[in-house]
Design a protein around this motif. Structure first.
Motif, PDB file in Angstrom:
ATOM      1  N   THR A 104      23.996   1.375  -8.323  1.00 23.73           N
ATOM      2  CA  THR A 104      24.045   2.211  -7.122  1.00 23.73           C
ATOM      3  C   THR A 104      24.297   1.356  -5.892  1.00 23.73           C
ATOM      4  O   THR A 104      24.016   0.150  -5.882  1.00 23.73           O
ATOM      5  N   THR A 145      18.781   6.313  -3.137  1.00 19.80           N
ATOM      6  CA  THR A 145      17.438   6.380  -3.722  1.00 19.80           C
ATOM      7  C   THR A 145      17.406   7.208  -5.005  1.00 19.80           C
ATOM      8  O   THR A 145      16.527   7.017  -5.838  1.00 19.80           O
ATOM      9  N   TRP A 146      18.327   8.157  -5.142  1.00 19.02           N
ATOM     10  CA  TRP A 146      18.465   8.929  -6.381  1.00 19.02           C
ATOM     11  C   TRP A 146      19.928   9.264  -6.577  1.00 19.02           C
ATOM     12  O   TRP A 146      20.608   9.613  -5.610  1.00 19.02           O
ATOM     13  N   PRO A 147      20.390   9.146  -7.806  1.00 14.92           N
ATOM     14  CA  PRO A 147      19.718   8.790  -9.060  1.00 14.92           C
ATOM     15  C   PRO A 147      19.677   7.283  -9.261  1.00 14.92           C
ATOM     16  O   PRO A 147      20.658   6.596  -8.945  1.00 14.92           O
ATOM     17  N   PRO A 148      18.593   6.729  -9.811  1.00 19.45           N
ATOM     18  CA  PRO A 148      18.527   5.293 -10.063  1.00 19.45           C
ATOM     19  C   PRO A 148      19.317   4.906 -11.301  1.00 19.45           C
ATOM     20  O   PRO A 148      19.680   5.772 -12.113  1.00 19.45           O
ATOM     21  N   THR A 197      19.839   6.693 -15.222  1.00 16.99           N
ATOM     22  CA  THR A 197      19.646   8.143 -15.205  1.00 16.99           C
ATOM     23  C   THR A 197      20.851   8.864 -15.805  1.00 16.99           C
ATOM     24  O   THR A 197      21.989   8.649 -15.368  1.00 16.99           O
ATOM     25  N   ALA A 247      26.383  10.033  -4.460  1.00 14.14           N
ATOM     26  CA  ALA A 247      25.117  10.319  -5.137  1.00 14.14           C
ATOM     27  C   ALA A 247      24.693  11.774  -4.977  1.00 14.14           C
ATOM     28  O   ALA A 247      24.110  12.360  -5.897  1.00 14.14           O
ATOM     29  N   CYS A 265      25.698  14.225  -7.696  1.00  8.21           N
ATOM     30  CA  CYS A 265      25.146  14.055  -9.039  1.00  8.21           C
ATOM     31  C   CYS A 265      24.024  15.058  -9.272  1.00  8.21           C
ATOM     32  O   CYS A 265      23.264  15.387  -8.356  1.00  8.21           O
ATOM     33  N   PRO A 278      20.981  16.290 -12.441  1.00  5.79           N
ATOM     34  CA  PRO A 278      20.414  16.002 -13.760  1.00  5.79           C
ATOM     35  C   PRO A 278      21.089  16.853 -14.816  1.00  5.79           C
ATOM     36  O   PRO A 278      21.598  17.940 -14.535  1.00  5.79           O
TER      37      PRO A 278
END
Length: 336
Positions: free
Chosen positions: A72, A77-80, A83, A102, A105, A107
């Protein structure tokens, strides 16, 4: 890494497998190791030279991917890393690694593998943007989906029925495709090759018409669709396969307070797409996980055989989504 490059605008034979460096990351981006990538009609148009990528977007084909975050940018900070994600991308999906904002993205829905996850972003982003945000489909309103068995069509049917309680009508080009539309929630499906869809819609709605039309044909369809609208209705165009020009009855638009609009999602900034990603994860992903909303995979094709995948779309053979297998080992291992 391996990726598909287009030698020059033209047919599927212009796509070749090539070696290239991994893409560099810009602020706000992650690098995804791609397991599978969706094949979409805009890819076909870009290959033909009819749909150039926006400035600063990757020139490589591919608008949705599923895989694992490899690294990244410093501000993410998300997604690390590590993932599993699926993502709408601005280009670059037909490759072993893809740089993605990011915020685009998401889940992977519970119970989904990488192939199923790769079939989701482009069609659900497009359906949400056009049916919910631009079409403003409200609770209990009716929707006409032109081309109900495309990936976007099936997504739109299910979003409308499951989240808005809508009565959805769909058009399709065969009896088999009409059956699929009904299976995915349409109240009625019209074979446009054998029936006058306008006459049939007026019959089905007892002359009232529909509240929203989602269409990718435009051209001579446009005025017909405006004529099918109920008062205050909306036509949303997502492409113009039947022609860029249309003659419409402006007085009818004014008199009945109709809206004619359209959209191209790809040039929109990441912040806008991030809003859609959050809405999908909140409202659609739980329904995917419990089976109330489904994806449909027409075929999977190895990355090196991408020409066959494009041929399916050009022939209009597909019902649902065609997906490229980019990393067979990662696909087999699954999201874990």
């Amino acid at each position: 890494m391996k990726r598909i490059e287009v030698l020059q605008a033209g047919g599927p034979e212009q796509m070749v497998l090539a070696e290239a460096p991994e893409p560099a990351l810009r602020p706000g981006e992650v690098l995804v190791r791609v397991a599978a990538a969706g094949v979409n009609r805009p890819d076909v148009q870009q290959r033909r030279g009819l749909y150039p990528p926006p400035p600063e977007a990757s020139p490589i084909l591919g608008l949705d991917v599923a895989g694992v975050v490899a690294r990244t940018a410093d501000d993410v900070t998300w997604p690390p890393p590590g993932t599993p994600v699926c993502a709408l991308v601005n280009g670059g999906g037909y490759a072993e690694s893809c740089a993605v904002p990011a915020v685009q993205c998401m889940p992977i829905p519970n119970g989904f593998g990488f192939v199923e996850a790769a079939s989701l972003p482009e069609v659900f982003f497009t359906a949400w943007n056009n049916v919910i945000m631009l079409g403003r489909l409200a609770e209990g309103e009716s929707l006409l989906v032109q081309g109900g068995t495309s990936g976007v069509g099936l997504a739109a049917i299910q979003i409308a029925t499951q989240l808005r309680g809508s009565t959805v009508y769909a058009t399709a080009g065969s009896a088999e495709k009409c059956r699929v539309c009904l299976d995915y929630g349409a109240a009625a499906a019209i074979d446009y090759r054998t029936e006058d869809f306008c006459a049939r819609l007026r019959e089905l709605t007892q002359g009232r018409g529909v509240d929203v039309v989602l269409d990718g044909q435009a051209g001579p369809y446009t005025d017909k669709e405006l004529g099918l609208l109920a008062p205050d209705g909306r036509v949303v165009l997502i492409a113009s396969h039947l022609g860029a020009m249309a003659e419409v009855n402006v007085r009818d638009i004014v008199r009945r307070r109709l809206t004619l609009t359209g959209s191209t999602l790809r040039p929109r900034p990441p912040a806008y797409k991030g809003r859609i990603a959050r809405a999908l994860v909140e409202e659609v992903w739980p329904l995917l996980a419990d089976g109330r909303i489904r994806t449909r995979i027409h075929a999977t094709v190895p990355l090196a055989e991408v020409a066959a995948a494009h041929g399916m779309l050009e022939a209009g053979e597909q019902i649902g989504k065609v997906v490229l297998i980019v990393d067979p080992a990662l696909v087999t291992a699954g999201p874990g």
